[in-house]
Motif scaffolding. Structure first.
Motif, PDB file in Angstrom:
ATOM      1  N   LEU A 267      15.650 -35.861 -11.359  1.00  0.00           N
ATOM      2  CA  LEU A 267      14.803 -37.051 -11.291  1.00  0.00           C
ATOM      3  C   LEU A 267      13.583 -36.935 -12.194  1.00  0.00           C
ATOM      4  N   LEU A 268      13.000 -35.741 -12.285  1.00  0.00           N
ATOM      5  CA  LEU A 268      11.826 -35.529 -13.131  1.00  0.00           C
ATOM      6  C   LEU A 268      12.089 -35.971 -14.567  1.00  0.00           C
ATOM      7  N   LEU A 269      13.254 -35.620 -15.103  1.00  0.00           N
ATOM      8  CA  LEU A 269      13.555 -35.886 -16.510  1.00  0.00           C
ATOM      9  C   LEU A 269      14.156 -37.262 -16.742  1.00  0.00           C
ATOM     10  N   ARG A 270      14.247 -38.072 -15.714  1.00  0.00           N
ATOM     11  CA  ARG A 270      14.713 -39.439 -15.925  1.00  0.00           C
ATOM     12  C   ARG A 270      13.559 -40.368 -16.281  1.00  0.00           C
ATOM     13  N   HIS A 271      12.332 -39.903 -16.102  1.00  0.00           N
ATOM     14  CA  HIS A 271      11.172 -40.686 -16.534  1.00  0.00           C
ATOM     15  C   HIS A 271      11.073 -40.642 -18.057  1.00  0.00           C
ATOM     16  N   ARG A 272      10.683 -41.739 -18.647  1.00  0.00           N
ATOM     17  CA  ARG A 272      10.554 -41.774 -20.112  1.00  0.00           C
ATOM     18  C   ARG A 272       9.296 -41.063 -20.592  1.00  0.00           C
ATOM     19  N   LEU A 273       8.299 -40.961 -19.727  1.00  0.00           N
ATOM     20  CA  LEU A 273       7.054 -40.276 -20.064  1.00  0.00           C
ATOM     21  C   LEU A 273       6.783 -39.221 -18.998  1.00  0.00           C
ATOM     22  N   VAL A 274       6.693 -37.961 -19.428  1.00  0.00           N
ATOM     23  CA  VAL A 274       6.505 -36.845 -18.493  1.00  0.00           C
ATOM     24  C   VAL A 274       5.362 -35.972 -19.002  1.00  0.00           C
ATOM     25  N   PHE A 275       4.464 -35.589 -18.102  1.00  0.00           N
ATOM     26  CA  PHE A 275       3.451 -34.581 -18.443  1.00  0.00           C
ATOM     27  C   PHE A 275       3.536 -33.446 -17.441  1.00  0.00           C
ATOM     28  N   VAL A 276       3.645 -32.215 -17.960  1.00  0.00           N
ATOM     29  CA  VAL A 276       3.685 -31.020 -17.114  1.00  0.00           C
ATOM     30  C   VAL A 276       2.399 -30.235 -17.351  1.00  0.00           C
ATOM     31  N   ASP A 277       1.612 -30.085 -16.299  1.00  0.00           N
ATOM     32  CA  ASP A 277       0.322 -29.382 -16.361  1.00  0.00           C
ATOM     33  C   ASP A 277       0.566 -27.887 -16.168  1.00  0.00           C
ATOM     34  N   THR A 278       0.298 -27.108 -17.205  1.00  0.00           N
ATOM     35  CA  THR A 278       0.582 -25.668 -17.167  1.00  0.00           C
ATOM     36  C   THR A 278      -0.705 -24.856 -17.102  1.00  0.00           C
ATOM     37  N   PRO A 279      -0.637 -23.626 -16.591  1.00  0.00           N
ATOM     38  CA  PRO A 279      -1.836 -22.782 -16.531  1.00  0.00           C
ATOM     39  C   PRO A 279      -2.217 -22.242 -17.906  1.00  0.00           C
ATOM     40  N   ARG A 280      -3.502 -21.944 -18.065  1.00  0.00           N
ATOM     41  CA  ARG A 280      -3.951 -21.263 -19.284  1.00  0.00           C
ATOM     42  C   ARG A 280      -3.414 -19.840 -19.291  1.00  0.00           C
ATOM     43  N   GLU A 281      -3.275 -19.301 -20.481  1.00  0.00           N
ATOM     44  CA  GLU A 281      -2.920 -17.896 -20.624  1.00  0.00           C
ATOM     45  C   GLU A 281      -3.896 -17.238 -21.592  1.00  0.00           C
ATOM     46  N   SER A 282      -3.951 -15.923 -21.568  1.00  0.00           N
ATOM     47  CA  SER A 282      -4.916 -15.209 -22.410  1.00  0.00           C
ATOM     48  C   SER A 282      -4.437 -15.056 -23.847  1.00  0.00           C
ATOM     49  N   ALA A 283      -3.163 -15.331 -24.091  1.00  0.00           N
ATOM     50  CA  ALA A 283      -2.589 -15.145 -25.428  1.00  0.00           C
ATOM     51  C   ALA A 283      -3.162 -16.153 -26.416  1.00  0.00           C
ATOM     52  N   SER A 284      -3.075 -15.815 -27.687  1.00  0.00           N
ATOM     53  CA  SER A 284      -3.540 -16.698 -28.750  1.00  0.00           C
ATOM     54  C   SER A 284      -2.342 -17.208 -29.545  1.00  0.00           C
ATOM     55  N   GLY A 285      -2.196 -18.523 -29.604  1.00  0.00           N
ATOM     56  CA  GLY A 285      -1.135 -19.106 -30.417  1.00  0.00           C
ATOM     57  C   GLY A 285       0.182 -19.311 -29.697  1.00  0.00           C
ATOM     58  N   TYR A 286       0.257 -18.933 -28.436  1.00  0.00           N
ATOM     59  CA  TYR A 286       1.468 -19.231 -27.677  1.00  0.00           C
ATOM     60  C   TYR A 286       1.155 -19.243 -26.184  1.00  0.00           C
ATOM     61  N   ASN A 287       2.016 -19.927 -25.434  1.00  0.00           N
ATOM     62  CA  ASN A 287       1.880 -20.020 -23.987  1.00  0.00           C
ATOM     63  C   ASN A 287       3.283 -19.898 -23.406  1.00  0.00           C
ATOM     64  N   ARG A 288       3.557 -18.770 -22.776  1.00  0.00           N
ATOM     65  CA  ARG A 288       4.920 -18.494 -22.318  1.00  0.00           C
ATOM     66  C   ARG A 288       5.356 -19.437 -21.198  1.00  0.00           C
ATOM     67  N   SER A 289       4.424 -19.838 -20.353  1.00  0.00           N
ATOM     68  CA  SER A 289       4.773 -20.790 -19.289  1.00  0.00           C
ATOM     69  C   SER A 289       5.295 -22.090 -19.896  1.00  0.00           C
ATOM     70  N   GLU A 290       4.589 -22.579 -20.907  1.00  0.00           N
ATOM     71  CA  GLU A 290       5.029 -23.802 -21.583  1.00  0.00           C
ATOM     72  C   GLU A 290       6.385 -23.609 -22.251  1.00  0.00           C
TER      73      GLU A 290
END
Length: 359
Positions: free
Chosen positions: A178-201
């Motif tokens: 159901l989540l991906l049946r919406h045409r517009l989706v925003f997923v709020d992810t946590p910050r990470e300490s890495a620079s230039g990438y976010n593994r959660s995302e």
């Protein structure tokens, strides 16, 4: 015609220049790239075009077009100043122009295209006969088109195809969660300490991709799904998690995506600090409105769906991202990373399952 093109290519290969000249002089329309014309100015001794039509003109700096402009009576330029301009290596200071005579003709910056300079000049002087704007679009579902239309162009685009207005507000793919049946989706992810990438995302982007590929089994993933992200490290991280799908799905920066389109666009912002946020923005002032060219290009690549992934607290420091998240909240769905992964759990690989603990 196709026959003429083949004949022209054959003459070029055999270096039959007399025949080449004859074909050029008979042709009513000649199509060429700007770099080719600039490298072969001797062709203008054989032809005398009266009109030049320049596509993607907003990506061409003034020197690119001068040789062509002085050889034609009329030049029609087609482009979009709300999307990405030409790539310029000079810094901001080196691009500024401070001279009253140049400023009078609108030449205020060296990194602006001739197209943008003349458009600004025409608007400043109310030369409404000299420019026009298309307000129809043939790519996006009307719900996706509404935000860039009002936010960046100051208009509501008209759809050129019936499906753009008549297709339902949710994707008619029952095998999708159901989540991906919406045409517009925003997923709020946590910050990470890495620079230039976010593994959660990266994990969410990869899992969304797997779900879409499985649901759209009759489609070609390379033509259906695109992942846009600003940093090379994030591209590599997502590619590692996609494993066997890496060759089938395009993962690239917004600069490389300009000019292309996909049914589903996944945008992984990979912003872990204010500094990262500044790097993903491309603000410019136009018609008294500040626009974000990079964000505009990313959103307008999508035909049917946009999935935005990033840290809400940081992204909302940008007025454009804040407005977009608010728009998605009103017309789509906003979820946390944990909620997203729970909804997508049937599509998790063991590699992703063991890589992160979701809270």
């Amino acid at each position: 015609t196709e026959h003429d093109a083949i004949s022209f290519a054959r003459s070029a290969q055999t270096q039959d220049f007399a025949d080449l000249a004859s074909q050029l002089q008979r042709a009513r329309v000649i199509v060429a790239t700007v770099p080719y014309l600039n490298a072969n100015l001797h062709l203008f001794s054989l032809i005398a075009p009266t009109t030049a039509i320049v596509d993607e003109a907003a990506q061409l700096l003034e020197p690119h077009l001068l040789a062509l402009a002085i050889r034609v009576e009329r030049m029609v330029m087609i482009g979009d100043v709300c999307q990405l301009p030409a790539v310029v290596e000079q810094d901001d200071r080196g691009c500024r122009v401070q001279h009253p005579l140049l400023e009078a003709i609108g030449l205020e910056r060296l990194d602006r295209s001739l197209f943008e300079r003349l458009l600004r000049l025409a608007k400043r002087n109310h030369w409404t006969h000299a420019y026009g704007r298309l307000i129809e679009q043939a790519r996006m579902h009307h719900l996706i088109a509404r935000f860039p239309g009002t936010q960046f162009y100051g208009t509501i685009f008209r759809s050129m195809h019936r499906w753009q207005d008549e297709a339902p507000e949710v994707l008619p793919i029952e095998t999708l969660p159901l989540l991906l049946r919406h045409r517009l989706v925003f997923v709020d992810t946590p910050r990470e300490s890495a620079s230039g990438y976010n593994r959660s995302e990266a994990q969410i982007a990869a899992t969304c991709t797997r779900a879409l590929v499985k649901a759209c089994h009759d489609c070609s993933p390379s033509q259906t799904i695109g992942i846009v992200t600003p940093f090379r490290k994030q591209i590599r991280t997502i590619a590692e998690l996609l494993e066997d799908l890496t060759e089938d799905v395009t993962i690239d920066t917004v600069e490389r995506f300009q000019g292309s389109e996909r049914d589903h666009i996944i945008v992984s912002c990979a912003v872990n600090s204010r500094q990262h946020l500044r790097r993903i923005e491309s603000p410019t002032e136009l018609d008294g409105r500040t626009i974000d060219r990079k964000l505009n290009v990313a959103l307008t690549r999508a035909r049917h769906q946009v999935i935005l992934i990033g840290n809400r607290q940081l992204l909302e420091l940008s007025p454009h991202y804040a407005a977009l998240i608010g728009f998605i909240e009103q017309h789509g769905i906003v979820v946390s990373a944990a909620e997203a992964m729970q909804a997508l759990s049937p599509f998790l690989t063991s590699h992703v399952n063991h890589a992160h603990h979701w809270h």
